[in-house]
Write a protein that holds these residues in place. Structure first.
Motif, PDB file in Angstrom:
ATOM      1  N   PHE A  40      27.174  42.029  37.749  1.00  0.00           N
ATOM      2  CA  PHE A  40      28.401  41.137  37.129  1.00  0.00           C
ATOM      3  C   PHE A  40      29.606  41.436  38.034  1.00  0.00           C
ATOM      4  CE2 PHE A  40      26.020  41.855  33.444  1.00  0.00           C
ATOM      5  CZ  PHE A  40      25.176  40.623  33.162  1.00  0.00           C
ATOM      6  N   ALA A  41      29.926  42.195  37.890  1.00  0.00           N
ATOM      7  CA  ALA A  41      30.891  42.878  38.760  1.00  0.00           C
ATOM      8  C   ALA A  41      31.927  41.276  39.937  1.00  0.00           C
ATOM      9  CB  ALA A  41      31.145  44.182  39.601  1.00  0.00           C
ATOM     10  N   LYS A  42      30.013  41.403  40.692  1.00  0.00           N
ATOM     11  CA  LYS A  42      30.423  40.074  41.901  1.00  0.00           C
ATOM     12  C   LYS A  42      30.313  39.153  41.683  1.00  0.00           C
ATOM     13  CE  LYS A  42      29.403  42.949  45.665  1.00  0.00           C
ATOM     14  NZ  LYS A  42      30.517  43.084  46.838  1.00  0.00           N
ATOM     15  N   ILE A  43      30.060  38.762  40.147  1.00  0.00           N
ATOM     16  CA  ILE A  43      30.133  37.439  39.734  1.00  0.00           C
ATOM     17  C   ILE A  43      31.225  37.164  38.946  1.00  0.00           C
ATOM     18  CG2 ILE A  43      29.485  35.807  37.863  1.00  0.00           C
ATOM     19  CD1 ILE A  43      26.674  36.456  38.023  1.00  0.00           C
ATOM     20  N   GLY A  44      32.134  38.275  38.901  1.00  0.00           N
ATOM     21  CA  GLY A  44      32.860  38.632  38.228  1.00  0.00           C
ATOM     22  C   GLY A  44      34.254  37.976  39.023  1.00  0.00           C
ATOM     23  N   VAL A  45      33.954  38.198  40.061  1.00  0.00           N
ATOM     24  CA  VAL A  45      35.599  38.717  41.146  1.00  0.00           C
ATOM     25  C   VAL A  45      35.313  37.235  42.486  1.00  0.00           C
ATOM     26  CG1 VAL A  45      36.053  40.961  40.747  1.00  0.00           C
ATOM     27  CG2 VAL A  45      34.442  40.005  43.018  1.00  0.00           C
ATOM     28  N   LYS A  46      34.420  36.702  41.916  1.00  0.00           N
ATOM     29  CA  LYS A  46      34.944  35.085  42.259  1.00  0.00           C
ATOM     30  C   LYS A  46      35.583  34.776  42.527  1.00  0.00           C
ATOM     31  CE  LYS A  46      31.921  32.507  40.352  1.00  0.00           C
ATOM     32  NZ  LYS A  46      30.268  31.178  40.304  1.00  0.00           N
ATOM     33  N   ASP A  47      36.677  34.214  41.832  1.00  0.00           N
ATOM     34  CA  ASP A  47      37.103  33.292  41.699  1.00  0.00           C
ATOM     35  C   ASP A  47      38.522  34.210  41.268  1.00  0.00           C
ATOM     36  OD1 ASP A  47      36.008  31.753  41.237  1.00  0.00           O
ATOM     37  OD2 ASP A  47      35.167  31.362  39.407  1.00  0.00           O
ATOM     38  N   ILE A  48      38.690  35.625  41.688  1.00  0.00           N
ATOM     39  CA  ILE A  48      40.079  36.086  41.383  1.00  0.00           C
ATOM     40  C   ILE A  48      40.438  37.731  42.026  1.00  0.00           C
ATOM     41  CG2 ILE A  48      40.278  35.393  38.779  1.00  0.00           C
ATOM     42  CD1 ILE A  48      39.160  38.450  38.348  1.00  0.00           C
ATOM     43  N   ASN A  49      41.144  37.631  42.265  1.00  0.00           N
ATOM     44  CA  ASN A  49      41.782  39.009  43.325  1.00  0.00           C
ATOM     45  C   ASN A  49      40.882  40.169  42.934  1.00  0.00           C
ATOM     46  OD1 ASN A  49      43.458  40.989  44.219  1.00  0.00           O
ATOM     47  ND2 ASN A  49      44.362  39.949  45.235  1.00  0.00           N
ATOM     48  N   SER A  50      39.967  40.811  43.792  1.00  0.00           N
ATOM     49  CA  SER A  50      38.977  41.939  43.819  1.00  0.00           C
ATOM     50  C   SER A  50      40.222  43.325  43.144  1.00  0.00           C
ATOM     51  CB  SER A  50      38.807  42.719  44.656  1.00  0.00           C
ATOM     52  OG  SER A  50      39.719  43.005  45.606  1.00  0.00           O
ATOM     53  N   ASP A  51      41.231  43.411  43.109  1.00  0.00           N
ATOM     54  CA  ASP A  51      42.166  44.315  42.825  1.00  0.00           C
ATOM     55  C   ASP A  51      42.853  44.141  40.865  1.00  0.00           C
ATOM     56  OD1 ASP A  51      42.291  46.025  45.201  1.00  0.00           O
ATOM     57  OD2 ASP A  51      43.906  44.366  45.882  1.00  0.00           O
ATOM     58  N   LEU A  52      42.837  42.908  40.930  1.00  0.00           N
ATOM     59  CA  LEU A  52      43.195  42.307  39.623  1.00  0.00           C
ATOM     60  C   LEU A  52      41.384  42.270  38.860  1.00  0.00           C
ATOM     61  CD1 LEU A  52      44.564  41.358  37.233  1.00  0.00           C
ATOM     62  CD2 LEU A  52      43.780  38.948  37.929  1.00  0.00           C
ATOM     63  N   ALA A  53      40.367  42.214  39.633  1.00  0.00           N
ATOM     64  CA  ALA A  53      39.594  42.897  39.453  1.00  0.00           C
ATOM     65  C   ALA A  53      39.189  43.771  38.512  1.00  0.00           C
ATOM     66  CB  ALA A  53      37.977  42.274  39.970  1.00  0.00           C
TER      67      ALA A  53
END
Length: 96
Positions: A19-32
């Protein structure tokens, strides 16, 4: 019974990573990371309030506070050093 808990823990660790990999694909990883950390913070304080553990905060010794803060600082330094190593490795790869 502990074997079932271990399997469930492993399953949720896998789901968390996916879920973390899917969730950060469209946003900055620091924000995620900030969002996930905020959610966990909210949940853990909710557990603390629901279990009425917040009254115990006054009884925490100075030694325990030092230890808890040391863990926090070590974790932060680990993240910073890891980021520097990744960045440095990327620069080295670009130079070559």
């Amino acid at each position: 019974m502990w074997k079932y808990y271990a399997l469930l823990s492993a399953l949720f660790a896998v789901l968390t990573a996916v879920f973390a990999k899917i969730g950060v694909k469209d946003i900055n990883s620091d924000l995620a990371t900030a969002i996930r950390t905020s959610v966990i913070l909210f949940i853990t304080w909710g557990i603390g309030f629901a279990g009425n553990y917040t009254a115990e905060v006054k009884g925490i010794s100075g030694h325990t506070w030092i230890f808890l803060n040391s863990v926090r600082y070590c974790h932060s330094l680990r993240i910073i050093i890891g980021a520097l190593l990744i960045t440095g490795g990327s620069i080295v790869m670009l130079i070559k």
